[in-house]
Write an enzyme that holds these catalytic residues in place. Structure first.
Site, PDB file in Angstrom:
ATOM      1  N   LEU A  89       0.849  -1.187   0.000  1.00  0.00           N
ATOM      2  CA  LEU A  89       0.000   0.000   0.000  1.00  0.00           C
ATOM      3  C   LEU A  89       0.884   1.236   0.000  1.00  0.00           C
ATOM      4  CD1 LEU A  89      -2.620  -1.129   2.688  1.00  0.00           C
ATOM      5  CD2 LEU A  89      -2.646  -1.530   0.214  1.00  0.00           C
ATOM      6  N   ARG A 111       2.715  14.711   6.584  1.00  0.00           N
ATOM      7  CA  ARG A 111       3.541  15.051   7.746  1.00  0.00           C
ATOM      8  C   ARG A 111       5.011  15.206   7.379  1.00  0.00           C
ATOM      9  NH1 ARG A 111       2.340  10.825  12.335  1.00  0.00           N
ATOM     10  NH2 ARG A 111       3.878  12.121  13.428  1.00  0.00           N
ATOM     11  N   THR A 145      -6.936   2.598   3.536  1.00  0.00           N
ATOM     12  CA  THR A 145      -6.127   1.382   3.356  1.00  0.00           C
ATOM     13  C   THR A 145      -6.971   0.207   2.903  1.00  0.00           C
ATOM     14  OG1 THR A 145      -6.392   0.984   5.745  1.00  0.00           O
ATOM     15  CG2 THR A 145      -4.356   2.065   5.028  1.00  0.00           C
ATOM     16  N   ASN A 153       7.213   8.620   9.054  1.00  0.00           N
ATOM     17  CA  ASN A 153       6.156   9.623   9.083  1.00  0.00           C
ATOM     18  C   ASN A 153       6.682  11.050   9.145  1.00  0.00           C
ATOM     19  OD1 ASN A 153       3.807   7.858   9.119  1.00  0.00           O
ATOM     20  ND2 ASN A 153       4.558   7.199  11.117  1.00  0.00           N
ATOM     21  N   LYS A 210      36.530  14.822 -13.369  1.00  0.00           N
ATOM     22  CA  LYS A 210      35.154  14.770 -13.865  1.00  0.00           C
ATOM     23  C   LYS A 210      35.138  14.214 -15.286  1.00  0.00           C
ATOM     24  CE  LYS A 210      33.005  17.646 -16.156  1.00  0.00           C
ATOM     25  NZ  LYS A 210      32.388  17.811 -17.505  1.00  0.00           N
ATOM     26  N   ALA A 220      51.043  20.089  -9.694  1.00  0.00           N
ATOM     27  CA  ALA A 220      50.087  20.817  -8.854  1.00  0.00           C
ATOM     28  C   ALA A 220      49.564  22.057  -9.573  1.00  0.00           C
ATOM     29  CB  ALA A 220      50.754  21.221  -7.548  1.00  0.00           C
ATOM     30  N   SER A 223      53.763  22.370 -12.935  1.00  0.00           N
ATOM     31  CA  SER A 223      52.780  23.000 -12.051  1.00  0.00           C
ATOM     32  C   SER A 223      52.201  24.265 -12.665  1.00  0.00           C
ATOM     33  CB  SER A 223      53.432  23.348 -10.713  1.00  0.00           C
ATOM     34  OG  SER A 223      53.881  22.175 -10.063  1.00  0.00           O
ATOM     35  N   ALA A 266      56.311  24.452 -16.371  1.00  0.00           N
ATOM     36  CA  ALA A 266      55.463  25.024 -15.325  1.00  0.00           C
ATOM     37  C   ALA A 266      55.023  26.428 -15.706  1.00  0.00           C
ATOM     38  CB  ALA A 266      56.212  25.039 -13.997  1.00  0.00           C
ATOM     39  N   ARG A 317      55.588  31.502 -21.278  1.00  0.00           N
ATOM     40  CA  ARG A 317      55.812  32.341 -20.107  1.00  0.00           C
ATOM     41  C   ARG A 317      56.125  33.776 -20.540  1.00  0.00           C
ATOM     42  NH1 ARG A 317      60.227  28.564 -17.014  1.00  0.00           N
ATOM     43  NH2 ARG A 317      58.838  26.857 -16.406  1.00  0.00           N
TER      44      ARG A 317
END
Length: 433
Positions: free
Chosen positions: A7, A14, A79, A224, A327, A355, A380, A398, A415
């Site tokens: 059911l 609530r 019910t 509930n 990702k 890094a 990096s 880097a 750079r």
């Protein structure tokens, strides 16, 4: 074997939510799915009766081998009214001679508990719980396991209020009993609803064999409120973690770890505190403290601490260090030790990501891929502007911004020339600073 009727037509007001109560999730899975999966362990004939947001709930559960029925709430609310949806010319459209009646908001029930009902020979087997404080519940008077009376709290006398047994809301009923008493139900009550409990009362009054089975409150707890939801999720999550620990997964401080109902583990795996793992497959890997993994495959790899692996990622023989985010990427035998973002990328074995490296995969309208070959050294603080292909055996200096494909064996360096202005400090701040 018995049939099952679940059911699940109610709104769940609530819960104070626009989401149907039975679609609230526990460990990333809708609570109704737990009820269905346990039901399918004991029966090949599972029927679920819905009404509120029928199409939304149906979409969630339609891949299960079950019968989905819509309640005629206008004519048959309640019910007991839900069961009229399965009646045809006075007969229930149910395969088996005994029928479990379950509630869709009781996700903690387990098949092994329900099987105990079938060992009892009775016209109706009614679940009851023994509570230390039954205030707020109707009472059930039991003598020698026989249900003698169901008493609403407002109607109970002083002695009846001392009864510790309350109705747990799950039944095993002979099909012929339901077919006999359903036509006798009426809705002459304050709510104008047809109540299933009235069938139990009529059967007791007619002297039928109605047996009580005492059940564990934890397993038969209904949802509930959102507090109930949180408590149930804690129980479900502990069951999930206990299952995987029994099957060989090492967990450090498991009470701090979240593993959802869809994740799986293979081989020797080790999970450290404060990790979150959702919809992922972890194979022979170590997930270090504070890491989050969602909808990913991790094989023979070390993740974290404090790493985030987002959906559609596949990592094999790879080291991901602290504060690295991945990702929608395929990483094979690479190292990314710290402070990097690798999105929409394919990176081959032997490559080291320095890094502060970022794959710049989004131009404000579309996402683009970065492809990096074998044995590439990325220095990096490098920005890799997609779409981009870096062939194997390449060094990226880097601090470079790379916006052109780099051929095999090359050095890429971008750079601004360093300029040194002698004695500028003293000119700016003065000699006596």
């Amino acid at each position: 074997m018995s049939s099952v009727i679940i059911l699940a037509a109610g709104r769940g007001t609530r819960m104070k939510s626009a989401i149907p109560k039975v679609l609230h999730t526990l460990c990333n899975k809708a609570m109704i799915e737990f009820v269905i999966e346990e039901s399918l362990k004991i029966s090949g004939n599972v029927n679920i009766i819905l009404y509120h947001q029928f199409e939304n709930v149906k979409k969630t559960i339609e891949n299960y081998p079950i019968n989905i029925i819509k309640q005629d709430l206008k004519n048959y609310p309640g019910t007991g009214g839900a069961l009229f949806s399965l009646m045809d010319n006075g007969k229930l459209k149910i395969e088996n001679d005994k029928i479990f009646i379950l509630n869709g908001d009781m996700p903690l029930i387990e098949a092994n508990e329900l099987k105990k009902f079938e060992s009892i020979d009775a016209d109706i087997v009614m679940s009851v719980m023994k509570l230390n404080n039954p205030n707020g519940y109707g009472r059930v008077l039991i003598e020698n396991s026989n249900v003698k009376k169901r008493i609403e709290e407002k109607d109970a006398n002083e002695n009846e209020l001392k009864i510790p047994y309350v109705n747990a809301g799950i039944y095993l009923i002979k099909k012929e009993i339901l077919e006999k008493y359903l036509p006798k139900l009426n809705n002459k009550n304050a709510q104008n609803e047809y109540y299933l409990t009235d069938i139990i009362e009529m059967a007791v009054n007619d002297g039928l064999n109605v047996k009580a089975i005492e059940v564990n409150e934890e397993n038969f707890k209904g949802i509930n409120t959102k507090k109930d939801l949180a408590e149930a999720e804690k129980i479900i999550c502990n069951r999930i973690k206990n299952f995987w620990m029994k099957n060989g997964v090492i967990m450090h401080l498991p009470e701090t770890i979240f593993i959802d109902a869809y994740s799986s583990f293979e081989g020797e795996c080790e999970i450290w505190p404060n990790c979150v793992i959702k919809k992922s497959v972890i194979i022979e890997s170590e997930i270090r403290p504070g890491s989050v993994i969602e909808d990913a495959v991790i094989k023979n790899s070390g993740i974290g601490p404090m790493a985030r692996i987002r959906p559609k990622s596949e990592l094999i023989d790879t080291h991901i260090g602290n504060f690295v985010e991945v990702k929608a990427s395929k990483l094979n035998k690479i190292k990314a030790g710290h402070l990097s973002y690798l999105g929409d990328s394919e990176i081959e074995e032997g490559t080291n990501i320095g890094a502060g490296t970022i794959t710049c995969n989004y131009d404000g309208k579309n996402k683009y891929k970065t492809k990096i070959g074998k044995n590439v050294f990325v220095g990096s603080d490098t920005q890799l502007i997609a779409p981009l292909t870096i062939e194997e055996d390449v060094i990226i200096a880097a601090g470079s911004t790379v916006n052109k494909d780099i051929p095999k064996g090359s050095l890429a360096i971008s750079r601004t020339p360093l300029k040194i202005v002698k004695n500028f400090y003293y000119k700016f701040f003065g000699e006596n600073r």
